[in-house]
Design an enzyme around this catalytic site. Structure first.
Site, PDB file in Angstrom:
ATOM      1  N   LYS A 135       0.837  -1.200   0.000  1.00 40.30           N
ATOM      2  CA  LYS A 135       0.000   0.000   0.000  1.00 40.30           C
ATOM      3  C   LYS A 135       0.876   1.256   0.000  1.00 40.30           C
ATOM      4  O   LYS A 135       1.953   1.246   0.590  1.00 40.30           O
ATOM      5  CB  LYS A 135      -0.869   0.026   1.270  1.00 40.30           C
ATOM      6  CG  LYS A 135      -2.040  -0.941   1.276  1.00 40.30           C
ATOM      7  CD  LYS A 135      -2.838  -0.800   2.573  1.00 40.30           C
ATOM      8  CE  LYS A 135      -3.971  -1.808   2.664  1.00 40.30           C
ATOM      9  NZ  LYS A 135      -5.080  -1.548   1.729  1.00 40.30           N
ATOM     10  N   ARG A 167     -10.642 -11.305   1.565  1.00 44.31           N
ATOM     11  CA  ARG A 167     -11.532 -12.299   0.962  1.00 44.31           C
ATOM     12  C   ARG A 167     -10.892 -13.676   0.924  1.00 44.31           C
ATOM     13  O   ARG A 167     -11.591 -14.695   0.919  1.00 44.31           O
ATOM     14  CB  ARG A 167     -11.970 -11.827  -0.432  1.00 44.31           C
ATOM     15  CG  ARG A 167     -10.849 -11.650  -1.411  1.00 44.31           C
ATOM     16  CD  ARG A 167     -11.255 -10.802  -2.611  1.00 44.31           C
ATOM     17  NE  ARG A 167     -11.384  -9.389  -2.266  1.00 44.31           N
ATOM     18  CZ  ARG A 167     -11.845  -8.454  -3.091  1.00 44.31           C
ATOM     19  NH1 ARG A 167     -12.241  -8.772  -4.304  1.00 44.31           N
ATOM     20  NH2 ARG A 167     -11.905  -7.197  -2.714  1.00 44.31           N
TER      21      ARG A 167
HETATM   22  N1  BES Z   1      -8.167  -3.791   4.338  1.00 41.20           N
HETATM   23  C1  BES Z   1      -8.382  -3.318   3.020  1.00 41.20           C
HETATM   24  C2  BES Z   1      -9.680  -2.527   2.882  1.00 41.20           C
HETATM   25  C3  BES Z   1      -9.700  -1.184   3.573  1.00 41.20           C
HETATM   26  C4  BES Z   1      -9.371  -0.048   2.872  1.00 41.20           C
HETATM   27  C5  BES Z   1     -10.112  -1.079   4.885  1.00 41.20           C
HETATM   28  C6  BES Z   1      -9.412   1.183   3.513  1.00 41.20           C
HETATM   29  C7  BES Z   1     -10.148   0.144   5.524  1.00 41.20           C
HETATM   30  C8  BES Z   1      -9.811   1.273   4.840  1.00 41.20           C
HETATM   31  C9  BES Z   1      -8.448  -4.481   2.043  1.00 41.20           C
HETATM   32  O1  BES Z   1      -7.701  -5.590   2.377  1.00 41.20           O
HETATM   33  C10 BES Z   1      -7.938  -3.965   0.757  1.00 41.20           C
HETATM   34  O2  BES Z   1      -6.804  -3.591   0.699  1.00 41.20           O
HETATM   35  N2  BES Z   1      -8.793  -3.953  -0.242  1.00 41.20           N
HETATM   36  C11 BES Z   1      -8.452  -3.480  -1.529  1.00 41.20           C
HETATM   37  C12 BES Z   1      -9.107  -4.387  -2.516  1.00 41.20           C
HETATM   38  C13 BES Z   1      -8.583  -4.225  -3.911  1.00 41.20           C
HETATM   39  C14 BES Z   1      -7.142  -4.650  -4.011  1.00 41.20           C
HETATM   40  C15 BES Z   1      -9.463  -5.055  -4.796  1.00 41.20           C
HETATM   41  C16 BES Z   1      -8.969  -2.054  -1.657  1.00 41.20           C
HETATM   42  O3  BES Z   1     -10.003  -1.710  -1.073  1.00 41.20           O
HETATM   43  O4  BES Z   1      -8.309  -1.258  -2.332  1.00 41.20           O
HETATM   44 ZN    ZN Z   2      -5.661  -5.413   1.735  1.00 41.71          ZN
END
Ligand code: BES
Ligand code: ZN
Ligand code: ZN
Length: 498
Positions: A278, A352
């Site tokens: 990230k 997921r």
């Molecule tokens: N934990 C994150 C989702 C999240 C984002 C929670 C912001 C709280 C605040 C999740 O694991 C994630 O990174 N999801 C990605 C999915 C994408 C790669 C399809 C996202 O939301 O960008």
């Molecule tokens: Zn994630």
């Protein structure tokens, strides 16, 4: 350590209670309630005077302090509850929680609440007083575990005296509210606990200790067992971290032969994104990626404390998503516990993966319903902003129950569709499915569509709390940081389950 909230109900005799500051609720314009009139006449008409001279009107969420200096009472804090005809359980809860929080911030003086002043014919005493119990506990909440200064102040930060002329009648309602409130604050504290402390192992020990305390069955599956079980999607996410994964299963049995309700909570103790790391802005705050797990742990605790006549199982897959030489990769193909092969497209869509195996395992318990709670997609903010939680599922029946429970609990949910068309987005060139859509469109829905593959025919609902699990600022019953969202909703749902 959790602050201990002590709520004592005493007769409306302020002299003997040692309370220095008393919070009194005032509805706007309406004639003063009997309870407030009584106080007013014992204190030289100080409240009616304040109203007559427009010092205070009862306007929603406005607070005014009056100096009293009699019977040991130093001040009264008048809390505006707005027009009685427009008051909602939420507006009363927010006003009270704000008053409690501001008073505790301002002074260390023993604080009391004149419960009877909040009573209105608009709501049953049972429902209103329970909400007041929740609001007091939430208003008192602070995350101070890692603050080394002001320890004296923190000691009685959690203390409050609730004063009522109906102590016997109201104590039970208030206690129930406190059970719900504490489930929320314990969820907040655990979710707020930093990732260097709250490792999968820490959370598993937390569950073992909790289970011992309230007599739940607790099973912790470690890596070797998870390998034997073929929980390969879960293991794939965990393999990049030096922290070993744990699958915690808490069981509460008080429903005879009834099939269980299974709650599943995403427990990523830190989500760096893995190899699809990230950006800095997106990584800060990812200790909250375990919020779903923290919720289900304390929902089953509350269910046990409320002695609900049900069988409930809470499952929390716990691991850390890290980049390293042993991380899972984009392009990996993993055979899930359910046997479905999954092609990895982005290691940041790890939630997921750990849920896929846990949901498929939950199915083997032949549950009446499975409900999962997960900080799954940042896209949930695009759909609903930060005020509501998207819900998705395969069962109208469960979804409509959740909607009702949400309304009653004061939480907001909104349903998104799982139309079969979306399944095309998960077609993979090399495996049975991939775990993402092509271009990120309908991200929250695609997350749900992916999970749906793993619950088969079991009635199931998914709450995506990615946005609602944290708050950027304190407001009403919410403090900054973890909110404990879904806890009030799920307790309400289980209390009305039949
Ligand atoms: N934990 C994150 C989702 C999240 C984002 C929670 C912001 C709280 C605040 C999740 O694991 C994630 O990174 N999801 C990605 C999915 C994408 C790669 C399809 C996202 O939301 O960008
Ligand atoms: Zn994630
Ligand atoms: Zn995540």
């Amino acid at each position: 350590m959790e602050n201990m909230v002590e709520i004592i109900i005493a007769g409306a005799d302020f002299k003997k209670l040692g309370v220095k500051t008393l919070i009194i609720g005032i509805y706007q314009k309406a004639e003063l309630s009997q309870a407030v009139k009584q106080f007013d006449s014992s204190y030289e008409g100080i409240i009616s005077g304040a109203l007559k001279n427009n010092f205070f009107s009862g306007e929603k969420a406005v607070q005014k302090s009056l100096y009293i200096g009699k019977n040991g009472l130093v001040s009264a804090v008048l809390v505006g509850l707005g027009e009685e005809s427009k008051a909602t359980l939420e507006s009363i809860s927010d006003a009270l929680a704000t008053a409690v929080r501001t008073q505790k911030e301002q002074s260390n003086a023993p604080l009391g609440i004149y419960l009877d002043s909040f009573i209105t014919r608009r709501f049953s005493e049972e429902i209103l007083i329970e909400k007041i119990g929740v609001s007091i506990v939430l208003g008192l909440y602070q995350f101070t575990e890692f603050k080394t200064k002001d320890k004296d102040r923190q000691k009685n930060a959690g203390e409050i005296t609730v004063i009522s002329s109906q102590q016997k009648k109201y104590a039970e309602f208030l206690d129930k509210g406190c059970v719900v409130g504490k489930a929320v604050t314990k969820t907040r504290t655990l979710a707020n606990t930093p990732p260097n402390i709250a490792s999968p192992e820490y959370l598993a020990s937390y569950c073992t200790a909790l289970a011992r305390e309230i007599k739940l069955k607790c099973t912790v599956f470690n890596e070797p067992e998870l390998k034997k079980m073929n929980m390969n999607c879960f293991l794939a996410v965990a393999q990049g971290s030096s922290q070993k994964p744990k699958l915690v299963i808490l069981e509460y049995h008080n429903g005879g032969k009834k099939d269980p309700v299974v709650l599943v909570g995403k427990g990523i103790t830190f989500d760096s994104g893995g190899l699809n790391v990230k950006p800095a802005d997106g990584m800060a705050g990812m200790k909250h990626d375990k919020a779903g797990a923290c919720s289900v742990i304390h929902v089953i605790e509350a269910a046990a404390r409320l002695k609900l006549p049900l069988n409930i199982i809470a499952m929390a897959p716990l691991c850390e998503n890290m980049p390293s030489a042993t991380s899972y990769r984009p392009d990996d193909i993993i055979t899930s516990y359910a046997g479905i092969t999954v092609e990895i497209k982005n290691t940041d869509a790890e939630g997921r993966m750990i849920l896929a195996d846990t949901l498929a395992y939950a199915v083997t318990f032949k549950p009446q319903a499975i409900i999962d709670v997960a900080t799954l997609t940042g896209a949930s903010r695009i759909v609903l902003g930060s005020y509501g939680t998207p819900i998705l599922g395969n069962s109208e029946h469960i979804i409509s129950r959740i909607k009702n429970a949400a309304t009653k609990s004061g939480e907001k949910v909104w349903e998104l569709p799982l139309w079969p068309e979306y399944e095309d987005d998960l077609k993979s060139d090399a495996a049975d499915i991939k775990h993402l859509g092509e271009n990120g469109s309908a991200g929250t829905i695609i997350g749900g569509v992916f999970l749906k593959q793993f619950v088969k025919e079991t009635p199931w609902a998914h709450l995506d709390i990615a946005t609602t699990s944290t708050a950027k600022a304190e407001k009403g019953i919410f403090s900054k940081g973890a909110t404990g969202v879904s806890v009030r909703l799920l307790i309400e749902l289980l209390r009305n389950w039949h």
